[in-house]
Design a protein around this motif. Structure first.
Motif, mmCIF file in Angstrom:
data_model
loop_
_atom_site.group_PDB
_atom_site.id
_atom_site.type_symbol
_atom_site.label_atom_id
_atom_site.label_comp_id
_atom_site.label_asym_id
_atom_site.label_seq_id
_atom_site.Cartn_x
_atom_site.Cartn_y
_atom_site.Cartn_z
ATOM 1 N N PRO A 1 0.785 -1.235 0.000
ATOM 2 C CA PRO A 1 0.000 0.000 0.000
ATOM 3 C C PRO A 1 0.821 1.292 0.000
ATOM 4 O O PRO A 1 0.366 2.310 -0.507
ATOM 5 N N GLN A 2 2.007 1.266 0.549
ATOM 6 C CA GLN A 2 2.815 2.475 0.597
ATOM 7 C C GLN A 2 3.758 2.548 -0.592
ATOM 8 O O GLN A 2 4.023 1.556 -1.248
ATOM 9 N N SER A 3 4.252 3.751 -0.835
ATOM 10 C CA SER A 3 5.283 3.954 -1.849
ATOM 11 C C SER A 3 6.635 3.918 -1.159
ATOM 12 O O SER A 3 6.746 4.148 0.044
ATOM 13 N N PHE A 4 7.658 3.660 -1.932
ATOM 14 C CA PHE A 4 9.013 3.543 -1.402
ATOM 15 C C PHE A 4 9.961 4.409 -2.212
ATOM 16 O O PHE A 4 9.631 4.867 -3.303
ATOM 17 N N ARG A 5 11.151 4.588 -1.673
ATOM 18 C CA ARG A 5 12.254 5.238 -2.387
ATOM 19 C C ARG A 5 13.538 4.543 -1.950
ATOM 20 O O ARG A 5 13.569 3.862 -0.930
ATOM 21 N N TRP A 6 14.570 4.720 -2.772
ATOM 22 C CA TRP A 6 15.860 4.151 -2.404
ATOM 23 C C TRP A 6 16.384 4.875 -1.176
ATOM 24 O O TRP A 6 16.309 6.098 -1.079
ATOM 25 N N LEU A 7 16.899 4.125 -0.231
ATOM 26 C CA LEU A 7 17.523 4.687 0.960
ATOM 27 C C LEU A 7 18.762 5.455 0.517
ATOM 28 O O LEU A 7 19.523 4.969 -0.328
ATOM 29 N N ALA A 8 18.963 6.635 1.059
ATOM 30 C CA ALA A 8 20.104 7.465 0.680
ATOM 31 C C ALA A 8 21.405 6.674 0.757
ATOM 32 O O ALA A 8 21.689 6.042 1.770
ATOM 33 N N GLY A 9 22.146 6.675 -0.338
ATOM 34 C CA GLY A 9 23.420 5.975 -0.389
ATOM 35 C C GLY A 9 23.308 4.478 -0.610
ATOM 36 O O GLY A 9 24.311 3.788 -0.643
ATOM 37 N N SER A 10 22.074 3.977 -0.763
ATOM 38 C CA SER A 10 21.883 2.533 -0.924
ATOM 39 C C SER A 10 21.007 2.189 -2.126
ATOM 40 O O SER A 10 20.282 1.209 -2.106
ATOM 41 N N ALA A 11 21.053 3.002 -3.162
ATOM 42 C CA ALA A 11 20.230 2.763 -4.349
ATOM 43 C C ALA A 11 20.491 1.369 -4.900
ATOM 44 O O ALA A 11 21.630 0.959 -5.075
#
Length: 114
Positions: A13-23
């Motif tokens: 249900p939620q959206s995500f993004r790459w963790l800073a420095g861990s793409a």
């Protein structure tokens, strides 16, 4: 029998993004009031298998998407493998998976308009 045809996935249900420095290796949920923009990811969780079998199926799903040049990554999320794709690729990804016989579980509102 093709194991993909017995697979059921659910869009988280939620959206995500790459963790800073861990793409490419770690994701974090985007706060509901946050802006995902072009970096927004959707996650697909496998409902039809668990354990080691789930990881194997998710790798096959990932390969099916890679075959049509949809970038995706299988990562652990809440202790289970999840497939992450860019939000702008969601329709191409789910269409491809459906063509392979994968069922996409839909969320339903408990609100009854009748």
């Amino acid at each position: 029998m093709n194991t993909l045809q017995l697979s059921i996935v659910h869009r988280l249900p939620q959206s995500f993004r790459w963790l800073a420095g861990s793409a490419g290796t770690k994701v974090e949920p985007i706060p509901q009031n946050g802006q995902g923009g072009d970096n927004s990811l959707i996650g697909l969780k496998l409902l039809s298998a668990d354990g080691e079998n789930a990881w194997s199926v998710m790798q096959k799903l990932s390969q099916a998407l890679s075959d049509i040049s949809v970038e995706c990554t299988v990562l652990e999320c809440d202790g289970e493998p999840c497939l992450f794709v860019r939000r702008q690729d969601e329709f191409a990804a789910t269409g491809r998976l459906k063509n392979f016989g994968v069922a996409i579980a839909e969320s339903f509102s408990s609100h009854n308009p009748f």
